[in-house]
Design a protein around this motif. Structure first.
Motif, PDB file in Angstrom:
ATOM      1  N   ALA A 190      -7.842 -19.255 -18.718  1.00 37.72           N
ATOM      2  CA  ALA A 190      -8.334 -18.957 -17.382  1.00 37.72           C
ATOM      3  C   ALA A 190      -7.443 -17.974 -16.628  1.00 37.72           C
ATOM      4  O   ALA A 190      -7.935 -17.157 -15.840  1.00 37.72           O
ATOM      5  CB  ALA A 190      -8.465 -20.248 -16.575  1.00 37.72           C
ATOM      6  N   LEU A 191      -6.131 -18.030 -16.878  1.00 40.04           N
ATOM      7  CA  LEU A 191      -5.201 -17.293 -16.021  1.00 40.04           C
ATOM      8  C   LEU A 191      -4.473 -16.132 -16.684  1.00 40.04           C
ATOM      9  O   LEU A 191      -3.723 -15.421 -16.008  1.00 40.04           O
ATOM     10  CB  LEU A 191      -4.150 -18.252 -15.451  1.00 40.04           C
ATOM     11  CG  LEU A 191      -4.647 -19.381 -14.544  1.00 40.04           C
ATOM     12  CD1 LEU A 191      -3.463 -20.152 -13.975  1.00 40.04           C
ATOM     13  CD2 LEU A 191      -5.511 -18.847 -13.411  1.00 40.04           C
ATOM     14  N   GLU A 192      -4.654 -15.874 -17.969  1.00 39.63           N
ATOM     15  CA  GLU A 192      -3.878 -14.821 -18.632  1.00 39.63           C
ATOM     16  C   GLU A 192      -4.033 -13.474 -17.932  1.00 39.63           C
ATOM     17  O   GLU A 192      -3.046 -12.770 -17.691  1.00 39.63           O
ATOM     18  CB  GLU A 192      -4.287 -14.688 -20.094  1.00 39.63           C
ATOM     19  CG  GLU A 192      -3.472 -13.602 -20.829  1.00 39.63           C
ATOM     20  CD  GLU A 192      -3.810 -13.487 -22.293  1.00 39.63           C
ATOM     21  OE1 GLU A 192      -3.270 -12.563 -22.949  1.00 39.63           O
ATOM     22  OE2 GLU A 192      -4.599 -14.323 -22.811  1.00 39.63           O
ATOM     23  N   ASP A 193      -5.258 -13.101 -17.570  1.00 40.93           N
ATOM     24  CA  ASP A 193      -5.455 -11.797 -16.933  1.00 40.93           C
ATOM     25  C   ASP A 193      -4.782 -11.737 -15.568  1.00 40.93           C
ATOM     26  O   ASP A 193      -4.214 -10.707 -15.183  1.00 40.93           O
ATOM     27  CB  ASP A 193      -6.937 -11.468 -16.800  1.00 40.93           C
ATOM     28  CG  ASP A 193      -7.677 -12.453 -15.902  1.00 40.93           C
ATOM     29  OD1 ASP A 193      -7.301 -13.652 -15.873  1.00 40.93           O
ATOM     30  OD2 ASP A 193      -8.636 -12.036 -15.226  1.00 40.93           O
ATOM     31  N   MET A 194      -4.775 -12.837 -14.830  1.00 37.14           N
ATOM     32  CA  MET A 194      -4.158 -12.862 -13.508  1.00 37.14           C
ATOM     33  C   MET A 194      -2.642 -12.864 -13.618  1.00 37.14           C
ATOM     34  O   MET A 194      -1.954 -12.235 -12.807  1.00 37.14           O
ATOM     35  CB  MET A 194      -4.640 -14.086 -12.718  1.00 37.14           C
ATOM     36  CG  MET A 194      -6.148 -14.133 -12.528  1.00 37.14           C
ATOM     37  SD  MET A 194      -6.727 -15.549 -11.558  1.00 37.14           S
ATOM     38  CE  MET A 194      -6.418 -14.947  -9.897  1.00 37.14           C
ATOM     39  N   MET A 195      -2.089 -13.556 -14.626  1.00 34.41           N
ATOM     40  CA  MET A 195      -0.642 -13.551 -14.827  1.00 34.41           C
ATOM     41  C   MET A 195      -0.137 -12.157 -15.191  1.00 34.41           C
ATOM     42  O   MET A 195       0.985 -11.787 -14.855  1.00 34.41           O
ATOM     43  CB  MET A 195      -0.261 -14.547 -15.920  1.00 34.41           C
ATOM     44  CG  MET A 195      -0.196 -15.987 -15.461  1.00 34.41           C
ATOM     45  SD  MET A 195       1.159 -16.250 -14.280  1.00 34.41           S
ATOM     46  CE  MET A 195       0.964 -18.015 -13.953  1.00 34.41           C
ATOM     47  N   GLY A 196      -0.948 -11.390 -15.872  1.00 30.61           N
ATOM     48  CA  GLY A 196      -0.534 -10.044 -16.274  1.00 30.61           C
ATOM     49  C   GLY A 196      -1.007  -8.946 -15.346  1.00 30.61           C
ATOM     50  O   GLY A 196      -0.826  -7.760 -15.644  1.00 30.61           O
ATOM     51  N   ALA A 197      -1.589  -9.310 -14.211  1.00 26.94           N
ATOM     52  CA  ALA A 197      -2.194  -8.311 -13.326  1.00 26.94           C
ATOM     53  C   ALA A 197      -1.192  -7.311 -12.767  1.00 26.94           C
ATOM     54  O   ALA A 197      -1.533  -6.152 -12.510  1.00 26.94           O
ATOM     55  CB  ALA A 197      -2.921  -9.020 -12.184  1.00 26.94           C
ATOM     56  N   ALA A 204       0.812 -12.940 -22.146  1.00 24.66           N
ATOM     57  CA  ALA A 204       0.127 -13.413 -23.357  1.00 24.66           C
ATOM     58  C   ALA A 204       0.856 -14.610 -23.971  1.00 24.66           C
ATOM     59  O   ALA A 204       0.224 -15.600 -24.384  1.00 24.66           O
ATOM     60  CB  ALA A 204      -0.002 -12.286 -24.366  1.00 24.66           C
ATOM     61  N   ASP A 205       2.201 -14.527 -24.064  1.00 29.03           N
ATOM     62  CA  ASP A 205       2.968 -15.647 -24.618  1.00 29.03           C
ATOM     63  C   ASP A 205       2.834 -16.884 -23.736  1.00 29.03           C
ATOM     64  O   ASP A 205       2.738 -18.013 -24.230  1.00 29.03           O
ATOM     65  CB  ASP A 205       4.435 -15.260 -24.753  1.00 29.03           C
ATOM     66  CG  ASP A 205       4.667 -14.236 -25.854  1.00 29.03           C
ATOM     67  OD1 ASP A 205       3.783 -14.119 -26.728  1.00 29.03           O
ATOM     68  OD2 ASP A 205       5.712 -13.560 -25.828  1.00 29.03           O
ATOM     69  N   TRP A 206       2.862 -16.653 -22.417  1.00 23.49           N
ATOM     70  CA  TRP A 206       2.703 -17.782 -21.491  1.00 23.49           C
ATOM     71  C   TRP A 206       1.340 -18.439 -21.692  1.00 23.49           C
ATOM     72  O   TRP A 206       1.231 -19.667 -21.758  1.00 23.49           O
ATOM     73  CB  TRP A 206       2.844 -17.298 -20.046  1.00 23.49           C
ATOM     74  CG  TRP A 206       2.516 -18.389 -19.067  1.00 23.49           C
ATOM     75  CD1 TRP A 206       3.347 -19.338 -18.582  1.00 23.49           C
ATOM     76  CD2 TRP A 206       1.218 -18.667 -18.507  1.00 23.49           C
ATOM     77  NE1 TRP A 206       2.672 -20.198 -17.753  1.00 23.49           N
ATOM     78  CE2 TRP A 206       1.365 -19.799 -17.684  1.00 23.49           C
ATOM     79  CE3 TRP A 206      -0.022 -18.062 -18.611  1.00 23.49           C
ATOM     80  CZ2 TRP A 206       0.299 -20.338 -16.964  1.00 23.49           C
ATOM     81  CZ3 TRP A 206      -1.094 -18.599 -17.896  1.00 23.49           C
ATOM     82  CH2 TRP A 206      -0.931 -19.721 -17.084  1.00 23.49           C
ATOM     83  N   ALA A 207       0.290 -17.630 -21.817  1.00 16.37           N
ATOM     84  CA  ALA A 207      -1.060 -18.161 -21.971  1.00 16.37           C
ATOM     85  C   ALA A 207      -1.195 -18.978 -23.258  1.00 16.37           C
ATOM     86  O   ALA A 207      -1.895 -19.992 -23.306  1.00 16.37           O
ATOM     87  CB  ALA A 207      -2.082 -17.032 -21.953  1.00 16.37           C
ATOM     88  N   ALA A 208      -0.498 -18.539 -24.295  1.00 15.19           N
ATOM     89  CA  ALA A 208      -0.555 -19.261 -25.567  1.00 15.19           C
ATOM     90  C   ALA A 208       0.074 -20.644 -25.428  1.00 15.19           C
ATOM     91  O   ALA A 208      -0.357 -21.604 -26.086  1.00 15.19           O
ATOM     92  CB  ALA A 208       0.164 -18.466 -26.644  1.00 15.19           C
ATOM     93  N   LYS A 209       1.099 -20.761 -24.597  1.00 16.82           N
ATOM     94  CA  LYS A 209       1.734 -22.055 -24.365  1.00 16.82           C
ATOM     95  C   LYS A 209       0.871 -22.937 -23.461  1.00 16.82           C
ATOM     96  O   LYS A 209       0.797 -24.164 -23.659  1.00 16.82           O
ATOM     97  CB  LYS A 209       3.115 -21.859 -23.724  1.00 16.82           C
ATOM     98  CG  LYS A 209       3.836 -23.164 -23.421  1.00 16.82           C
ATOM     99  CD  LYS A 209       5.192 -22.927 -22.777  1.00 16.82           C
ATOM    100  CE  LYS A 209       5.887 -24.245 -22.449  1.00 16.82           C
ATOM    101  NZ  LYS A 209       7.209 -24.053 -21.801  1.00 16.82           N
ATOM    102  N   ALA A 210       0.210 -22.330 -22.480  1.00 19.92           N
ATOM    103  CA  ALA A 210      -0.619 -23.088 -21.520  1.00 19.92           C
ATOM    104  C   ALA A 210      -1.993 -23.341 -22.121  1.00 19.92           C
ATOM    105  O   ALA A 210      -3.030 -22.982 -21.547  1.00 19.92           O
ATOM    106  CB  ALA A 210      -0.718 -22.317 -20.209  1.00 19.92           C
ATOM    107  N   ASN A 211      -2.018 -23.975 -23.277  1.00 14.38           N
ATOM    108  CA  ASN A 211      -3.241 -24.091 -24.071  1.00 14.38           C
ATOM    109  C   ASN A 211      -3.948 -25.428 -23.888  1.00 14.38           C
ATOM    110  O   ASN A 211      -4.592 -25.939 -24.807  1.00 14.38           O
ATOM    111  CB  ASN A 211      -2.916 -23.868 -25.554  1.00 14.38           C
ATOM    112  CG  ASN A 211      -1.946 -24.909 -26.090  1.00 14.38           C
ATOM    113  OD1 ASN A 211      -1.343 -25.655 -25.319  1.00 14.38           O
ATOM    114  ND2 ASN A 211      -1.787 -24.963 -27.401  1.00 14.38           N
TER     115      ASN A 211
END
Length: 412
Positions: A190-197, A204-211
């Motif tokens: 849900a948030l990968e694009d917003m975290m990298g905005a 991307a690494d953060w999103a993989a952990k927040a799975n």
């Protein structure tokens, strides 16, 4: 096409409103106590008719003006039932659930939708729930409760909500609860694009952990808390997803940013976790803490849309009608309510399926928090008689009025 209008009480910042709009309902009126939340509603839907103030105050709006609308809906205050609170129920000045049921008798909508926290589903409130079902039946409605998980409808958090739907008898056979979606959305997805905005390389690494799906977003009340993601247990769960839950950020992570635990979420990210997305667009107004509280206290739009669509299908009498499933009755409450006089302890023990005396006394104690229960001590043991319901139902002389006004600045 026929117009299906909704009157929404305790509308908040518009989570339920947006979902019901997506389901095909048109807002005849939205009533809200908090000025910041109402400003958000006006920002997003300036054409809607709104009213600011205590929904139970006749000076705020006149329910008779909306008699016969398709749907009466609302997310009445949660603190009277929340597990983390005192669970005062009917004696909490913020309790409007029973009043909203009485309101259905005035407005006479084709359907009623009320949502609240999971705590209302607990044994503590079995008598309260039964009173609601019995009262709706007397008004000509068939009602049912269901505990819904937001994650079952594409929202990346648990967020259990206890939902009541009641329909007039001609529509009730066509209602069924919405089926869960097949795909579960994780926090990272849900948030990968917003975290990298802003260009943060670690998105991307953060999103993989927040799975996983996240814990319930806690909006808090004006009495307690600011803009953070909830109590200690929730903070630990967020930490496992790589989120610093000790506050809410003003902007997404910047290039080169490093974190000991992980980044904080912005209000925009919290809104995404709550179900607002490109599909459910919404703008929030106010300062950060006010915005966060609006978002955190909302009914996730996708869940509201799913329930709203089920209600809409019932009102349009689509599908095959099905017989109503009888609601479970609390045997102790039921026997006390039906009795014209006192009911002995022995009779109640027998009706409750062989429970022991301490358990009966515990249940009577729970009932007495929401109802007047008279106890007659006899040589053969106590006997009980159920008295009046303590909840605010619209009485002009109810203590709710004075207590509500006294605590108005801290009620949310």
């Amino acid at each position: 096409m026929a117009s299906f209008e909704v009157v929404e009480i305790c509308a908040g910042a518009g989570g339920q409103a947006l979902g019901l709009e997506r389901a095909g309902f048109e807002h005849a009126l939205a009533v809200e106590l908090d000025g910041n939340a109402l400003n958000t509603l006006k920002e997003n839907r300036p054409s809607w008719k709104t009213a600011l103030g205590d929904v139970a105050d006749p000076n705020t709006w006149d329910p008779v003006d909306y008699k016969g609308v398709a749907l009466l809906a609302g997310g009445v205050p949660c603190p009277p039932f929340t597990i983390a609170g005192k669970q005062l129920g009917a004696t909490d000045e913020r309790d409007l659930f029973a009043w909203a049921v009485e309101l259905a008798g005035v407005v006479k909508p084709k359907a009623l939708l009320l949502e609240n926290v999971r705590g209302l589903s607990m044994p503590r409130f079995s008598g309260y729930r039964q009173h609601v079902l019995d009262r709706l039946a007397s008004l000509g409605y068939v009602a049912s409760w269901k505990l819904l998980q937001a994650s079952d409808y594409g929202v990346p958090q648990l967020r259990p909500r206890f939902v009541l739907v009641a329909l007039k008898e001609e529509y009730a056979p066509y209602f069924s609860w919405p089926e869960p979606v097949e795909q579960v959305t994780t926090v990272g997805e849900a948030l990968e694009d917003m975290m990298g905005a802003a260009g943060w390389e670690g998105a991307a690494d953060w999103a993989a952990k927040a799975n996983k799906i996240g814990p319930t977003i806690v909006g808090g009340s004006k009495k307690h808390g600011g803009a953070d993601l909830g109590p200690t247990r929730a903070k630990r769960a967020w930490a496992e997803l790589g989120v610093d839950a000790m506050g809410v950020a003003n902007e997404p992570p910047q290039p080169g940013a490093t974190f000991k635990l992980g980044p904080k979420l912005t209000c925009e990210m919290v809104a995404r976790i709550q179900g607002w997305s490109d599909e459910y667009k919404w703008n929030f107004v106010g300062r950060k803490t006010a915005m966060y509280r609006q978002i955190g206290n909302a009914f996730p739009p996708p869940v509201a849309a799913a329930v709203g669509k089920s209600i809409m299908r019932a009102l349009q009498k689509k599908g095959s009608p099905a017989p109503a499933v009888p609601a479970d009755h609390d045997p102790i409450y039921l026997n006390l309510r039906k009795a014209e006089g006192f009911v002995t302890q022995t009779q109640l023990l027998r009706s409750a399926g062989g429970i022991e005396v301490p358990e009966l006394e515990r249940r009577i104690g729970l009932l007495s928090r929401d109802f007047d229960v008279e106890i007659d001590e006899r040589s053969t043991g106590p006997a009980y008689r159920l008295g009046g319901f303590k909840a605010f139902l619209g009485q002009e002389d109810h203590q709710r009025h004075d207590v509500f006004q006294k605590n108005l600045s801290s009620i949310s």
